[in-house]
Design a protein around this motif. Structure first.
Motif, PDB file in Angstrom:
ATOM      1  N   SER A  70       0.556  -1.351  -0.019  1.00  0.00           N
ATOM      2  CA  SER A  70      -0.289  -0.104  -0.404  1.00  0.00           C
ATOM      3  C   SER A  70       0.567   1.325   0.254  1.00  0.00           C
ATOM      4  CB  SER A  70      -0.897  -0.239   0.904  1.00  0.00           C
ATOM      5  OG  SER A  70      -0.024  -0.188   2.242  1.00  0.00           O
ATOM      6  N   ARG A  73       2.076   1.574  -3.433  1.00  0.00           N
ATOM      7  CA  ARG A  73       1.181   2.345  -3.980  1.00  0.00           C
ATOM      8  C   ARG A  73       0.756   3.738  -4.554  1.00  0.00           C
ATOM      9  NH1 ARG A  73      -1.530  -2.590  -2.964  1.00  0.00           N
ATOM     10  NH2 ARG A  73      -2.680  -1.833  -1.011  1.00  0.00           N
ATOM     11  N   ASP A  76       3.857   5.447  -5.678  1.00  0.00           N
ATOM     12  CA  ASP A  76       3.452   5.786  -7.688  1.00  0.00           C
ATOM     13  C   ASP A  76       2.433   6.492  -7.932  1.00  0.00           C
ATOM     14  OD1 ASP A  76       4.854   3.838  -7.729  1.00  0.00           O
ATOM     15  OD2 ASP A  76       3.481   2.065  -8.057  1.00  0.00           O
TER      16      ASP A  76
END
Length: 86
Positions: A70, A73, A76
């Motif tokens: 997580s 992510r 990103d």
């Protein structure tokens, strides 16, 4: 290992940036005082050695990031958002 990224930050003040004898370099940038710290990164004041452009240097702790999908992510998403505004 740490990963370094450069984020424009011309609104930041360089006074005082750092003393001449304590300057650390990262590539073409001088690394200055810590501006902030979070769970997986530290943001430091930076200045381009030749042009003097001020930036925020985000120093990521990859060991912590690699422990959580997580967090990766979220990183990103942050990178994609920054690409859209640059």
């Amino acid at each position: 290992r740490n990963f370094f990224s450069f984020l424009p930050g011309s609104h930041l003040s360089l006074a005082p940036f750092m003393s001449e004898d304590s300057k650390r370099r990262l590539g073409d940038y001088y690394v200055g005082k810590r501006l902030g710290q979070g769970l997986t990164s530290t943001v430091r004041l930076g200045q381009h050695c030749k042009t003097g452009q001020r930036v925020a240097l985000k120093i990521l702790n990859m060991q912590k990031l690699n422990q959580s999908k997580s967090l990766l992510r979220a990183l990103d998403s942050e990178i994609l958002a920054l690409k859209k505004i640059s």
